[in-house]
Design a protein around this motif. Structure first.
Motif, PDB file in Angstrom:
ATOM      1  N   ASP B  74     -37.136   8.529  -3.152  1.00 38.46           N
ATOM      2  CA  ASP B  74     -37.993   7.702  -3.992  1.00 38.46           C
ATOM      3  C   ASP B  74     -38.348   8.580  -5.197  1.00 38.46           C
ATOM      4  OD1 ASP B  74     -40.504   5.360  -3.348  1.00 38.46           O
ATOM      5  OD2 ASP B  74     -40.400   6.582  -5.140  1.00 38.46           O
ATOM      6  N   ARG B  75     -37.655   8.370  -6.334  1.00 28.77           N
ATOM      7  CA  ARG B  75     -37.688   9.349  -7.412  1.00 28.77           C
ATOM      8  C   ARG B  75     -39.095   9.713  -7.872  1.00 28.77           C
ATOM      9  NH1 ARG B  75     -33.449  11.004 -10.426  1.00 28.77           N
ATOM     10  NH2 ARG B  75     -31.495  10.576  -9.376  1.00 28.77           N
ATOM     11  N   PHE B  76     -39.900   8.689  -8.149  1.00 25.61           N
ATOM     12  CA  PHE B  76     -41.217   8.966  -8.717  1.00 25.61           C
ATOM     13  C   PHE B  76     -42.054   9.807  -7.754  1.00 25.61           C
ATOM     14  CE2 PHE B  76     -45.688   7.722  -9.367  1.00 25.61           C
ATOM     15  CZ  PHE B  76     -45.839   8.279 -10.621  1.00 25.61           C
ATOM     16  N   VAL B  77     -42.101   9.380  -6.508  1.00 27.39           N
ATOM     17  CA  VAL B  77     -42.919  10.101  -5.533  1.00 27.39           C
ATOM     18  C   VAL B  77     -42.344  11.489  -5.269  1.00 27.39           C
ATOM     19  CG1 VAL B  77     -43.885  10.012  -3.209  1.00 27.39           C
ATOM     20  CG2 VAL B  77     -43.637   7.929  -4.515  1.00 27.39           C
ATOM     21  N   TYR B  78     -41.004  11.574  -5.285  1.00 21.03           N
ATOM     22  CA  TYR B  78     -40.340  12.862  -5.059  1.00 21.03           C
ATOM     23  C   TYR B  78     -40.733  13.872  -6.139  1.00 21.03           C
ATOM     24  CZ  TYR B  78     -36.391  16.075  -4.364  1.00 21.03           C
ATOM     25  OH  TYR B  78     -35.618  17.169  -4.144  1.00 21.03           O
ATOM     26  N   PHE B  79     -40.825  13.412  -7.383  1.00 18.64           N
ATOM     27  CA  PHE B  79     -41.247  14.316  -8.470  1.00 18.64           C
ATOM     28  C   PHE B  79     -42.747  14.588  -8.414  1.00 18.64           C
ATOM     29  CE2 PHE B  79     -37.481  12.493 -10.854  1.00 18.64           C
ATOM     30  CZ  PHE B  79     -36.707  13.607 -10.619  1.00 18.64           C
ATOM     31  N   LEU B  80     -43.490  13.571  -7.979  1.00 21.10           N
ATOM     32  CA  LEU B  80     -44.950  13.676  -8.016  1.00 21.10           C
ATOM     33  C   LEU B  80     -45.476  14.678  -6.983  1.00 21.10           C
ATOM     34  CD1 LEU B  80     -47.439  12.255  -9.367  1.00 21.10           C
ATOM     35  CD2 LEU B  80     -47.554  10.856  -7.309  1.00 21.10           C
ATOM     36  N   ALA B  81     -44.846  14.707  -5.784  1.00 20.42           N
ATOM     37  CA  ALA B  81     -45.409  15.450  -4.658  1.00 20.42           C
ATOM     38  C   ALA B  81     -45.685  16.931  -4.961  1.00 20.42           C
ATOM     39  CB  ALA B  81     -44.503  15.301  -3.438  1.00 20.42           C
ATOM     40  N   PRO B  82     -44.699  17.689  -5.501  1.00 20.21           N
ATOM     41  CA  PRO B  82     -45.011  19.102  -5.780  1.00 20.21           C
ATOM     42  C   PRO B  82     -46.108  19.270  -6.830  1.00 20.21           C
ATOM     43  CG  PRO B  82     -42.741  18.579  -6.400  1.00 20.21           C
ATOM     44  CD  PRO B  82     -43.303  17.366  -5.781  1.00 20.21           C
ATOM     45  N   GLY B 129     -63.698  18.198  -0.945  1.00 17.58           N
ATOM     46  CA  GLY B 129     -63.051  16.979  -1.410  1.00 17.58           C
ATOM     47  C   GLY B 129     -61.693  17.255  -2.000  1.00 17.58           C
ATOM     48  N   ILE B 130     -61.608  18.286  -2.834  1.00 22.98           N
ATOM     49  CA  ILE B 130     -60.327  18.595  -3.478  1.00 22.98           C
ATOM     50  C   ILE B 130     -59.315  19.093  -2.450  1.00 22.98           C
ATOM     51  CG2 ILE B 130     -59.200  20.124  -5.119  1.00 22.98           C
ATOM     52  CD1 ILE B 130     -60.722  17.971  -6.479  1.00 22.98           C
ATOM     53  N   THR B 131     -59.751  19.990  -1.556  1.00 22.08           N
ATOM     54  CA  THR B 131     -58.785  20.505  -0.590  1.00 22.08           C
ATOM     55  C   THR B 131     -58.321  19.408   0.362  1.00 22.08           C
ATOM     56  OG1 THR B 131     -60.608  21.275   0.772  1.00 22.08           O
ATOM     57  CG2 THR B 131     -59.519  22.906  -0.601  1.00 22.08           C
ATOM     58  N   SER B 132     -59.164  18.387   0.576  1.00 20.41           N
ATOM     59  CA  SER B 132     -58.722  17.305   1.460  1.00 20.41           C
ATOM     60  C   SER B 132     -57.625  16.487   0.792  1.00 20.41           C
ATOM     61  CB  SER B 132     -59.895  16.419   1.858  1.00 20.41           C
ATOM     62  OG  SER B 132     -60.322  15.657   0.761  1.00 20.41           O
ATOM     63  N   LEU B 133     -57.463  16.620  -0.529  1.00 21.60           N
ATOM     64  CA  LEU B 133     -56.374  15.909  -1.211  1.00 21.60           C
ATOM     65  C   LEU B 133     -55.057  16.672  -1.096  1.00 21.60           C
ATOM     66  CD1 LEU B 133     -58.154  14.794  -4.490  1.00 21.60           C
ATOM     67  CD2 LEU B 133     -57.829  13.509  -2.404  1.00 21.60           C
ATOM     68  N   ALA B 134     -55.126  17.934  -0.681  1.00 19.99           N
ATOM     69  CA  ALA B 134     -53.918  18.763  -0.656  1.00 19.99           C
ATOM     70  C   ALA B 134     -52.858  18.168   0.246  1.00 19.99           C
ATOM     71  CB  ALA B 134     -54.268  20.177  -0.195  1.00 19.99           C
ATOM     72  N   VAL B 135     -53.292  17.432   1.269  1.00 24.72           N
ATOM     73  CA  VAL B 135     -52.349  16.872   2.228  1.00 24.72           C
ATOM     74  C   VAL B 135     -51.386  15.893   1.575  1.00 24.72           C
ATOM     75  CG1 VAL B 135     -53.944  15.068   2.909  1.00 24.72           C
ATOM     76  CG2 VAL B 135     -52.185  15.757   4.469  1.00 24.72           C
ATOM     77  N   TYR B 136     -51.800  15.253   0.475  1.00 30.04           N
ATOM     78  CA  TYR B 136     -50.932  14.258  -0.157  1.00 30.04           C
ATOM     79  C   TYR B 136     -49.617  14.865  -0.619  1.00 30.04           C
ATOM     80  CZ  TYR B 136     -54.462  10.712   0.007  1.00 30.04           C
ATOM     81  OH  TYR B 136     -55.349   9.809   0.465  1.00 30.04           O
ATOM     82  N   GLY B 137     -49.686  16.079  -1.169  1.00 26.83           N
ATOM     83  CA  GLY B 137     -48.463  16.718  -1.621  1.00 26.83           C
ATOM     84  C   GLY B 137     -47.442  16.783  -0.500  1.00 26.83           C
ATOM     85  N   LEU B 138     -47.890  17.208   0.680  1.00 29.99           N
ATOM     86  CA  LEU B 138     -46.981  17.376   1.810  1.00 29.99           C
ATOM     87  C   LEU B 138     -46.496  16.033   2.343  1.00 29.99           C
ATOM     88  CD1 LEU B 138     -48.582  20.044   1.551  1.00 29.99           C
ATOM     89  CD2 LEU B 138     -48.415  20.265   3.999  1.00 29.99           C
ATOM     90  N   VAL B 139     -47.444  15.106   2.516  1.00 26.70           N
ATOM     91  CA  VAL B 139     -47.097  13.812   3.093  1.00 26.70           C
ATOM     92  C   VAL B 139     -46.114  13.076   2.190  1.00 26.70           C
ATOM     93  CG1 VAL B 139     -48.000  11.564   3.699  1.00 26.70           C
ATOM     94  CG2 VAL B 139     -49.245  13.592   4.345  1.00 26.70           C
ATOM     95  N   LEU B 140     -46.412  13.087   0.884  1.00 27.19           N
ATOM     96  CA  LEU B 140     -45.552  12.351  -0.042  1.00 27.19           C
ATOM     97  C   LEU B 140     -44.177  12.996  -0.138  1.00 27.19           C
ATOM     98  CD1 LEU B 140     -48.106  11.468  -2.810  1.00 27.19           C
ATOM     99  CD2 LEU B 140     -47.222  10.036  -0.992  1.00 27.19           C
ATOM    100  N   ALA B 141     -44.151  14.332  -0.136  1.00 29.51           N
ATOM    101  CA  ALA B 141     -42.858  15.018  -0.173  1.00 29.51           C
ATOM    102  C   ALA B 141     -42.042  14.625   1.044  1.00 29.51           C
ATOM    103  CB  ALA B 141     -43.067  16.530  -0.202  1.00 29.51           C
ATOM    104  N   ALA B 158     -50.177  15.483   7.975  1.00 26.00           N
ATOM    105  CA  ALA B 158     -51.278  14.523   7.845  1.00 26.00           C
ATOM    106  C   ALA B 158     -52.174  14.593   9.074  1.00 26.00           C
ATOM    107  CB  ALA B 158     -50.727  13.117   7.677  1.00 26.00           C
ATOM    108  N   ALA B 159     -51.574  14.529  10.264  1.00 22.97           N
ATOM    109  CA  ALA B 159     -52.369  14.549  11.492  1.00 22.97           C
ATOM    110  C   ALA B 159     -53.154  15.850  11.610  1.00 22.97           C
ATOM    111  CB  ALA B 159     -51.449  14.374  12.694  1.00 22.97           C
ATOM    112  N   GLN B 160     -52.475  16.957  11.339  1.00 22.07           N
ATOM    113  CA  GLN B 160     -53.093  18.267  11.500  1.00 22.07           C
ATOM    114  C   GLN B 160     -54.253  18.483  10.538  1.00 22.07           C
ATOM    115  OE1 GLN B 160     -50.239  21.418  11.431  1.00 22.07           O
ATOM    116  NE2 GLN B 160     -51.649  22.871  10.553  1.00 22.07           N
TER     117      GLN B 160
END
Lengths: 193, 345
Positions: B74-82, B129-141, B158-160
């Motif tokens: 998924d190009r957009f998400v693939y670029f966005l994740a990192p 709050g900010i560190t809780s967003l860090a998971v998105y990078g991994l999940v989306l990747a 995500a679970a961890q």
């Protein structure tokens, strides 16, 4: 804060764009991403309204926890395109009607007028406004009843989820454990039903 | 806010990014050297004296690598994740106080310069709050890569992270209860005023924080999202070149951030709480050195643990988070609250 703060307008407009994007996105994960962006922008709106505690809570709870779990479930279910058929007959027209009612209410409220800012442009925010202490105070004194009711609702939902998961698994276990009792698992009356 | 003040803020942003990126490079170097020594090897020693230029060589290599985009992503998400990973990692450092404020005269005006980008009354919550967003990078990747191993890595992260975040938050609340403020500066000042670092008063909270911090940064023994024996490389299996490097950077910058947070919350931040009773307040450059020393100590512990403890099993990890860490942190919170309530009377 004057009503025409450009930062507020820009962030608000972006929040609306992401909300619309969430509804229109065909891909479930894209939809969820739009929602995350919307929650983030809402947090910025809270910040602009001098409520940093609320902004941080918004980020931690909605963007950081709830949406992560939503994504988790979506990903577990695999890549699916949105359903194009309508589960409820005529739901688009119903939604349009509901939108009309809400829009009318919004126009009515806007016509009533927002409290005007005092002379000199900006309203004065009391120093403790939006602080964790002020929030806690309001939550546990003035709004204690709604707060407790909400936590009760959440508890009920949690028990419900456990019960659903439990009942789906239980007959299979009994079947595995004692085939004589449960020849056909679906016909076992559950003890709590 | 006038032009000079704006300039100062911009300068601080630049300094933070530059220091974090250099810090990332040399944390990887430290890690390779320390682990090598612990395994009776030499570690990188060819590029420059003692191998000190190794991070630069690695950087050049990664920049010149081809960026491969697999079919079916998924190009957009693939670029966005990192990008998400990296931005979130850098943002979290904004509220970290590194030294006492100094006053300087610029253009005839006396200005106070804080060694901190921003301080507001919920700074600690901001970091959480900010560190809780860090998971998105991994999940989306993991999701965007269109790869089973990556997807499982993303799901695991995500679970961890959601499980361990909870215990971490509760442990930090007991610290906040003791101090009575969510501001980083207030927490540091409190430790200086009382003359003892909070690790003495809240050892349980510190222990839980240390464990959850390792889990939050996906470091061994909790490095499940990228467990190489099971998942190839987990969420970043399909990433190459600089896009992979962004994930790599984010992991190490997150390590630096949680180490800085540990130093600030539990070890007296940029002060030496007990020592300063005798020496008086130390000048700002010593403050920076003290803060740096504490961060490096914490980073060393991270590396030491990675070299020592093998990876857990995944179900054990979840059970440990929910059935051990969370109850202990809740009990600690309740105990702290009770003690404070009685001391207040």
């Amino acid at each position: 804060m004057s009503g025409l703060d450009p930062a507020f307008l820009i962030v608000g407009a972006l929040a609306i764009v992401t909300a619309v994007g969430m509804i229109l996105a065909k891909n479930v994960v894209h939809s969820a991403l739009f929602m995350v962006a919307h929650f983030g922008l809402t947090a910025v709106l809270y910040l602009l309204l001098s409520a940093p505690f609320l902004a941080a809570a918004q980020l931690i709870v909605y963007a950081g926890a709830i949406m992560v779990l939503v994504l988790f479930v979506v990903m577990l279910l695999g890549r699916q395109e949105a359903l194009l058929d309508e589960p409820i007959v005529g739901q688009r027209w119903l939604a349009l009607a509901a939108l009309g009612v809400l829009g009318a209410a919004l126009v009515r409220v806007a016509a009533l007028g927002v409290p005007a800012a005092p002379e000199g442009g900006t309203a004065v925010v009391p120093p403790a406004f939006g602080s964790p202490a002020a929030m806690g105070d309001a939550l546990y004194t003035q709004w204690v009843l709604p707060f407790e009711v909400v936590s009760l609702v959440l508890l009920v939902a949690m028990i419900g989820a456990v019960v659903i998961a439990h009942f789906q698994r239980r007959p299979r276990n009994e079947k595995a454990g004692n085939p004589a009792i449960a020849a056909d698992a679906t016909e076992i009356p559950s003890p709590r039903a | 806010m006038d032009a000079i003040e704006l300039g100062i803020v911009a300068l601080k942003c630049l300094v933070i990014v530059a220091v974090l990126l250099t810090g990332f490079a040399y944390t990887t170097f430290l890690e390779r050297k320390v682990i090598a020594r612990m395994q009776q090897r030499l570690g990188p020693n060819r590029a420059g004296p003692f191998g000190l230029l190794q991070p630069a060589a690695d950087g050049v290599k990664l920049i010149f690598k081809e960026n491969i985009t697999p079919v079916g992503v998924d190009r957009f998400v693939y670029f966005l994740a990192p990008i998400v990973s990296m931005v979130v990692a850098i943002m979290a450092f904004a509220v970290m106080p590194v030294a006492d404020p100094i006053t300087v005269t610029i253009g005839g005006q006396v200005r106070e310069i804080r060694f901190q980008l921003a301080d507001f009354n919920v700074a600690l919550l901001y970091v959480l709050g900010i560190t809780s967003l860090a998971v998105y990078g991994l999940v989306l990747a993991g999701w965007a890569s269109n790869n089973k191993f990556a997807l499982i890595g993303g799901l695991r992260s995500a679970a961890q992270m959601v499980s361990y975040e909870l215990a971490m938050g509760v442990a930090l609340v007991s610290v906040v209860l003791v101090v009575g403020s969510l501001s980083m500066n207030d927490i540091v000042d409190w430790q200086v005023a009382k003359g003892l670092p909070l690790i003495v008063l809240q050892p349980v909270a510190f222990g839980i924080y240390a464990i959850t911090a390792i889990a939050e940064t996906n470091r061994a023994p909790f490095d499940f999202p990228e467990a190489e024996q099971e998942l190839v490389a987990g969420y970043h299996t399909e990433y190459t070149g600089m896009r992979f490097a962004l994930f790599f950077m984010a992991e190490y910058i997150n390590m630096i951030t949680v180490s800085g947070l540990a130093a600030t919350l539990f070890l007296g931040g940029h002060h030496l709480p007990f020592v300063e009773r005798f020496t008086g307040n130390l000048p700002w450059f010593v403050d920076i050195g003290v803060f740096l020393a504490k961060v490096i100590l914490a980073l060393f512990l991270f590396i030491w643990i990675r070299a020592t403890i093998p990876r857990l099993r995944y179900d054990r990890l979840m059970a440990f988070g929910w059935k051990v860490l969370l109850p202990i942190s809740l009990a600690n919170l309740a105990l702290t609250a009770v003690v404070i309530a009685f001391l207040a009377r």
